[in-house]
Structure formats: structure tokens, C-alpha cells
Design an enzyme around this catalytic site. Sequence first.
Site, PDB file in Angstrom:
ATOM      1  CG  HIS A 192       2.641  -0.900  -8.245  1.00  0.00           C
ATOM      2  ND1 HIS A 192       1.788  -1.143  -9.103  1.00  0.00           N
ATOM      3  CD2 HIS A 192       1.411  -0.552  -7.306  1.00  0.00           C
ATOM      4  CE1 HIS A 192       0.523  -0.655  -9.143  1.00  0.00           C
ATOM      5  NE2 HIS A 192       0.352  -0.627  -7.913  1.00  0.00           N
ATOM      6  CD  GLU A 193       2.263  -0.461  -3.411  1.00  0.00           C
ATOM      7  OE1 GLU A 193       1.540   0.565  -3.390  1.00  0.00           O
ATOM      8  OE2 GLU A 193       1.989  -1.649  -4.060  1.00  0.00           O
ATOM      9  CG  MET A 213      -2.079   1.044   1.072  1.00  0.00           C
ATOM     10  SD  MET A 213      -3.150   1.313  -0.085  1.00  0.00           S
ATOM     11  CE  MET A 213      -3.135   2.884  -0.254  1.00  0.00           C
ATOM     12  CD  GLU A 214      -1.426   3.402  -3.472  1.00  0.00           C
ATOM     13  OE1 GLU A 214      -1.407   2.247  -3.069  1.00  0.00           O
ATOM     14  OE2 GLU A 214      -2.457   3.911  -3.917  1.00  0.00           O
ATOM     15  CD  GLU A 269      -3.750   0.788  -7.868  1.00  0.00           C
ATOM     16  OE1 GLU A 269      -2.643   0.431  -8.342  1.00  0.00           O
ATOM     17  OE2 GLU A 269      -3.820   1.331  -6.925  1.00  0.00           O
ATOM     18  CG  HIS A 296       0.688   3.685  -6.243  1.00  0.00           C
ATOM     19  ND1 HIS A 296      -0.514   4.178  -7.269  1.00  0.00           N
ATOM     20  CD2 HIS A 296       0.410   2.763  -5.906  1.00  0.00           C
ATOM     21  CE1 HIS A 296      -0.989   3.298  -7.520  1.00  0.00           C
ATOM     22  NE2 HIS A 296      -0.686   2.197  -6.967  1.00  0.00           N
TER      23      HIS A 296
HETATM   24  N1  TRP Z   1      -3.453   0.629  -3.684  1.00  0.00           N
HETATM   25  C1  TRP Z   1      -2.730  -0.635  -3.477  1.00  0.00           C
HETATM   26  C2  TRP Z   1      -1.508  -1.100  -4.533  1.00  0.00           C
HETATM   27  O1  TRP Z   1      -2.331  -1.394  -5.595  1.00  0.00           O
HETATM   28  C3  TRP Z   1      -3.868  -1.838  -3.169  1.00  0.00           C
HETATM   29  C4  TRP Z   1      -4.305  -2.303  -1.825  1.00  0.00           C
HETATM   30  C5  TRP Z   1      -3.602  -2.333  -0.923  1.00  0.00           C
HETATM   31  C6  TRP Z   1      -5.436  -2.619  -1.554  1.00  0.00           C
HETATM   32  N2  TRP Z   1      -4.143  -2.938   0.197  1.00  0.00           N
HETATM   33  C7  TRP Z   1      -5.519  -2.991   0.041  1.00  0.00           C
HETATM   34  C8  TRP Z   1      -6.649  -2.735  -2.185  1.00  0.00           C
HETATM   35  C9  TRP Z   1      -6.509  -3.482   0.439  1.00  0.00           C
HETATM   36  C10 TRP Z   1      -7.750  -3.231  -1.548  1.00  0.00           C
HETATM   37  C11 TRP Z   1      -7.677  -3.646  -0.059  1.00  0.00           C
HETATM   38  O2  TRP Z   1      -0.688  -0.459  -4.539  1.00  0.00           O
HETATM   39 ZN    ZN Z   2      -1.276   0.259  -6.964  1.00  0.00          ZN
END
Ligand code: TRP
Ligand code: ZN
Length: 864
Positions: A303-304, A269-270, A326, A307
Site C-alpha cells: 500500500h505505502e 505513512m507513504e 486512498e 502511494h
Molecule cells: N496515508 C496513510 C496511509 O493510508 C495514512 C496515515 C498515516 C495517517 N499516518 C496517519 C492518517 C496519521 C491520519 C493520521 O497510508
Molecule cells: Zn494510504
Amino acid sequence: MLDIKVAAANPPVIRREDYREPDWLVPDVRLAFILDPAKTRVSARLSVTRNGTHARPIRLNGDGLAPGAVRVDGAPDAGWHMDGADLIIDLAGDTHVIETEVEIAPEANSQLMGLYASGGMLCTQCEPEGFRRITFFPDRPDVLSRYSVRMEADKARFPVLLSNGDLVESGDLGEGRHFAEWADPFLKPTYLFALVAADLAANVDSFTTMSGRSVKLAIWVAPADLPKTDHAMAALKASMAWDEHVYGREYDLGEFNIVAVADFNFGAMENKSLNIFNSRYILADPDTATDADFDAVAGVVAHEYFHNWSGNRVTCRDWFQLSLKEGFTVFRDQCFSADQGSPAVKRIEDVRGLRAAQFPEDAGPLAHPIRPESYIEISNFYTATVYNKGAEVIRMLHTLLGAQRFRAGSDLYFARHDGTAATCEDFVRAMEEATGEDLSQFRLWYRQSGTPRVKASLRHDPASERAHLTLEQTIPPTPGQPDKQPMPIPLRIALFGERSGGMFGEEQLVLLGENHREVVFDGISERPILSINRGFSAPVTVDSDRSAADLAFLSAHDDDPFARYEAMQQLMVDTMVAAISTGKADHRPVIDAIRRTLTDPALDAAFIGEAVLLPSEAFVGDQMLVVDPQAIHDAREALRHDIGVGMEQAWRDAYDRCRANRFEHTPQAKGSRRLRTIALGYLIASGASDGASLAKAQFDDADNMTDRQGALGLLTNIAVPETDAALAVFYNRYRDNGLVLDKWFTAQALSARADTMDRVEELARHPDFTLTNPNRLRSLVGALSANQFIFHDRSGRGYRFLADMVMQIDALNPQTAAKLVPPLGRWRRFGEDRATLMRTELERILARPNLSKDVFEQVSKSLG
Ligand code: TRP
Ligand code: ZN
């Protein structure tokens, strides 16, 4: 009571067309946490301003929260009320200060959304709607706020306190407690908020940005895991440099933190300057991670990081725009990985992934455009369509506009929308305005679902030395979209001379924008062979009338590595499909093509490995009208056997050639490891008497996880004494390493052995199996449903197992439960008997009381 039941059975549908600007904005928010796993107190102070002229109250979303105190402008408020889980407050003026207090229990949070406990630490996951499980707030991505966060906690238990932005102050509070205050100068929506309280150690490094600022980088893990963070750190620094070089984007804060956690619903998660990662995408060393794991770590770190611009500096206006961040960010991380390693192999891997995950989604009951029109639960739309097809759509723009003009468009997009919440339309418009290109028809890629089919046939007229290429597109009907308009499909095309082996002229970019189009090629002096959708320039399925001989020709002569791989795959698929439908198998052309590829000195091992690999059973199934798992398995095994027997010596030579003495992390060594295990797989398939012992020797002697897991995967597939011996050794060696133990579960769940279902059921009762860790769940349950032959056993045992799991997991973690449902939704693709069994399981899930809306949506749509 009755109301709750009705609401659960008919959860509201959110529609894109209903988007309305927020009624209230929250320019500033101050959060104070008194952290404790059992009972955390959250105080929030929101400065709110009325947005426009209206008399509506402010709605603060909540999920499972009870307001302990509500104050407006410093005085206790009497006028608030609850609407379902949300807190509603009437406000007289245009600006106010709202204060709320709530208590939450992180250690009781099994959903892993909001503030939760994992491996002794406290951490958050807020995307998409987890923030409302922490405090009352307008929890939507178009409300952007400046955050300041104060955290208090026990110092011995939680010596590390992190949040977004810069550390402003920290210190002791006495009685073993301490505090930290963080302030994030950048506006952000709730979903990018994060905090971590933990006892971790950091791998610390630094990066100097293009304007000369020094950024402190830290990757936080358990102290024992520090040696496994070097690869992630190198990838982070490479990503930072790459985004500067390729997109002109610089990092914008003094520090960048990454925290690895064991229990996580997704990859990573970013969160602004505080990325939180599933530990499987951080920790890597040769003994515990495969080469593929190493690549995945680098790809997810990139990727992160990317973002920070495509997602954070410019975020999404609403969740229908998810592909804005995304799709674009996946495209960016794919290009980064291609630049770091082999672009050809990376493209092959990405297309294989797209076909394995996205094509079936696009062909099934859960099909949706990359920008969906409606949802019940947005968490269900973090899909291969939004991510991977979304990336293909951006890639097509890049192909159509060219790298330079694409960059001009992205510069305009970032400049124009920096600090705001934008839409997919904003992105396309920036591309249009920066380049002068008309992208009206291109916008269909955002609206229409379904994988387009392109029929291509080539006719040669020797007299006029002309070739006529006829192209036709059809887009299959998908849920809610019975009729489609023709899409603009960019096809990179070349013609090769059958006799000379050379290419006629240059490759062409043909834009198929109508249902039907003819392209004429002049100066075609000999019979041409068609190379089409080179580099996979469009996410479509091509039906061509190319013969086995033509495909074999391309597999040897095409100068586009992807097209070469593709010709090989097509030849293999055609061979298996023919064997299944006619009962007659001619394996010769495939064997010849594999032999030529294997011994071509111009090719590197990594590419050869990809090219000689047979398409998966699932992929063969996707090419058939009705999937017959048994027939597919038999046809594929027969082909594997013949390839093994027909080339036994060649496989032995390749195996010996690829034997390395000592582990090296170089592209060459990586390619050799890949090809080595593939060669061993064919040797075993040949029935060679020393197959199992070679595999056991590889397993025992391996100095790296790639070789070890490769051998284990081969051994678990066959019934020999070596199998259980290797499994026991593996288990005893890695029983304390969760990420490696996942591989142990997966290897057994992927086995084609007749007793696999027994084993899987047994493994679900194993003390190391748990419903609370998403990685472990997927390692067994996810792997089983990827095992077409076993999962679709006609007894229906696989279906029943999956449904039982979905129901059990739903009570703990709806998001993760819902992600397991799609394999059951593919019932239309199977014969009557299996379809009935699958539907029965879906109905059994649907009948369960208190189903989450996550699972309800997936199951009800799957029954359709
Ligand atoms: N934004 C995150 C990514 O693609 C995706 C993500 C992380 C996510 N944790 C999550 C999506 C929990 C749904 C639920 O880099
Ligand atoms: Zn992402």
C-alpha cells in the site's frame, strides 16, 4: 479566555465548496534542524511567489509554535502578526524569501503528530496537518515544494539521519555531533515530508527497475529486530515489480527507506522515499506473528509503496479528495495481495472487513460519501468509507471498463496529472476520456453516502422457458442526504439449474442504473437458482427471496468462490435471525452445508476455513432492526454447539488432517493452520470433554504464533483451569515484546466470559497498559468495543469504560481518542435502555472542558 472556550465548543466547519486556490506558492523550501528530544531548533527558508493577482498577505499555518525570528528577504520583519496559531505576513512584491525560526519539544509531543520521540528515536508524522507543528508553512496539499533538509544531531545517540530524496552530504561536526543533508528532487506537499534521527540497523537489499536502474532498499529497525524484516523486504520487492507489470509504474529515486516505529497513530505513512511504519506492519517471524500478521505486513508495505504514484507523484488537491489516493491505493494493494496468494480468500477477507467496518459507518450518524462535503477535523475522515468503500468504487470502474480500458484510464491519469495535486473528478475524467465511456451517473458514488439495498426476485415461467429477474434499488437516508438518486450498480449474475446443477449460459454483468429494472433470461428449461453480486461486484446489500434450500444449493454448486461463501453466510445469518425472532431454530441445513464444504475434495483448506466460519455477532446484529446482543450471542452459541455436536467426528478428522509437524510458510500450510483452529473451536463448542486439553496442547506444542494465538483465543473464551495457565505462559514468554503483548491484551478483551469486563478493568490498571501507545490502547479498548456481547452488557459498564478512556486519551492524543468514539455512536441500533446509557456517556464526554475538535466532532455528530 472566553474566546478560547467558544472556539473549542464551535470549531469551524471546512466545506468542499469553499475550496480556493492558494494565495501564495512555495516552490522551494530549505529546512535546518538542530535535533534534540527536549528542544529542537527548526529554521525554515521559504521562497514564496504570489499566486495570481491579489493583495492578500501570506498565511503560514502553525500549531503550538511561537515564532522566534521572522525575516523577509534577509531583514527582520516588523509587519507580521499572529491570527490564532497562524503567522500572517504582509508582502509587497510577488516573490520573497521568508525565514522563520521555532523551537519544539519532540519528547513532549504525545499527539504523535509533527516531530515526536518514540523508543529513543525522533521521527515525524505530517499527514494530514502535522507539518504545522514543526514549522510555519502553508500546510495544505496543493502547495508543492522542492525540499532540502539539513539535520544536525548527537552522533552517538542518533547515528542515522534520514529524510526524503537523496543524501547530498554528511559528516562530523566535532564535539560528538554530526550532520546530514538531503534533497528531494520531486515536488511534494508538506504532508509527505519526513525525517528520522535514530540508532537503528538496516536490512539492505536492492531492486533493479524495468528500465535497469538499481534502487537501494533499506528497512530500519532496532538491531535485534533485523531477522524479522525479511518478509517486509520480500513484499517491497514484489510490490515494485507488480506496479511495473500491472500499472507500468517505475520507482523514481536511487533509494527507498522504511523505518519502523513503536508509537504510531495509524498503519504506516507513504512519505516520499522515507516510509514510516507502525512496527506491527514491518516485524514478522513465525514465533511472534500470525499468518494474518504476515499478510497484513505485505499488504501495508505494498500500500505505502504504491502511494509513490497514487498519492505522491499525483497527490490530492485538498483533503476532500482523500479517496483519490486512498481508495485507489487500497484497490491496488488488494489486487496485489490477491495476485500473491488466493484471490478468492483475499476477496472474502476484504468483503468481511468492509461489512464489519464500513457498512455500520454508512448506516450510522457518521456516514459520509467517499468524498465528504465538510469536516471539522480532517483526521476523522481517514475512515473505512474513504479507504475501503473508496476501493470498491475504483473496483466497480475496473469491472465496468475491463482491465485493459481501466489501465488506459490510469495511464492517462498519471500522465496528465504527474507532479500536480488532483481531484477525484480528474480521475473519473481520465477514465472517461481514455475509454469513451460516459461516467456521469457513476459520479454519484462519490457524492452519495449510505449502502444501497438491492431487492432481487426471480420468477420462472416453465412454459416459455423464461426467467424474469426483478431488481429494485433503494438507498437509505443518511445525515444531510434525505433523498437519493439511483446509482449505477454493476451486478455479476448467473443462473443455475436446480436439477442439473449447471449454469445457464455465461455469467452476465447487469448494470442496475434505475430504481427498478427487469432482466429476462431465455432458454431456462428448469427451475433456476439466482447467483447475484458474484465476487461482490458492488458494495451493496442484496435482499433476495432465496430459500434455505437454494442457498444450500449455491453453497455446493456455485462456481464463483465468493458467491459460494456468500450463500453459506446468508444461510447462517437467516438461520440465526429466524431463531432469534421465532424462538425456533432449524440448524440442519447449516450443518449439512458445512459438512459438504468440509469434505469437498475440490476445495482448499483456506477457502473451507472461511466458508465454515459463522458470521460475527456484530454482523448478525447489523441484519436486525434492533440489536439484541444477548439473544444474538445465545443463538450463535446454540448454532455453534449443534454444528460441533452434529459433526464432532468430522471436526476431529479435520483437526488431525490439518496438523502439521513443522512450520511452513506456504499457502497450503497457512490454510491448514486456519482450518485447524476453526475445527478446534467447533470441537470445544460441542462440549467435548477433551476440548480444553486439546487447545492447551496446541498452545504448548505450537511452533508458530498462528497456532499459539488461535489456541489462546479459544481458551480465553471458556472458564477452565487451562485458561489462566496459558495466559501466564504467554505473558512470561512475551512480556518484552510489545507487539505480542498486544495479543495478550486482545485475547482477554475479546472473551465472551462473564468476568470479561472485570478483567478488562483490571488490565487497564496493569503495569504494561499505557495510554501513550496507540497499538496497546487499541489492543484493549478497541478490542472491547469489538466484543458486542460484552461491550453492550446491559449494566452499561462497557460504555462507561470506553467513555472514561476516550476522555483520558483525548488529553494526550486526540486523533487516537476520536477513533474510539464510533461504537458509542451506534446507540440508535439498540433498544431504549442501552441507547439511553450510550447517549449518557456521549453527553458526559461532550460536557468535558477542553475537548479536542477531533473528539468534539465525533461525539457531537454521534449524538446528532
Ligand atoms: N496515508 C496513510 C496511509 O493510508 C495514512 C496515515 C498515516 C495517517 N499516518 C496517519 C492518517 C496519521 C491520519 C493520521 O497510508
Ligand atoms: Zn494510504
